[in-house]
Design a protein around this motif. Structure first.
Motif: not given
Length: 70
Positions: A1-3
């Motif tokens: 999951m990317t911020t």
């Protein structure tokens, strides 16, 4: 999951005055760039920051360290 990427901050320095070419003497943005800033994505904001840097250099507001005048 990317911020998610954080928004590129405004270059405003609270010196808000337009020159004869309608460029802010504080941040070097045009009136259009200032009014559109909140609706720009980060890519467009970065493009505007490059333009601001170039305007500051060409107007003599920014000196390049390590370069000789002329």
């Amino acid at each position: 999951m990317t911020t998610p990427e954080r928004p590129v901050p405004s270059p405003c320095v609270s010196i808000c005055a337009l020159d004869d070419d309608d460029i802010c003497t504080g941040c070097q943005r045009t009136v259009s760039e200032i009014t559109r800033w909140s609706r720009m994505d980060n890519a467009e904001r970065r493009e505007v920051l490059v333009l601001c840097h170039e305007r500051a250099k060409s107007s003599g507001l920014l000196w390049m360290i390590g370069t000789k005048p002329g």
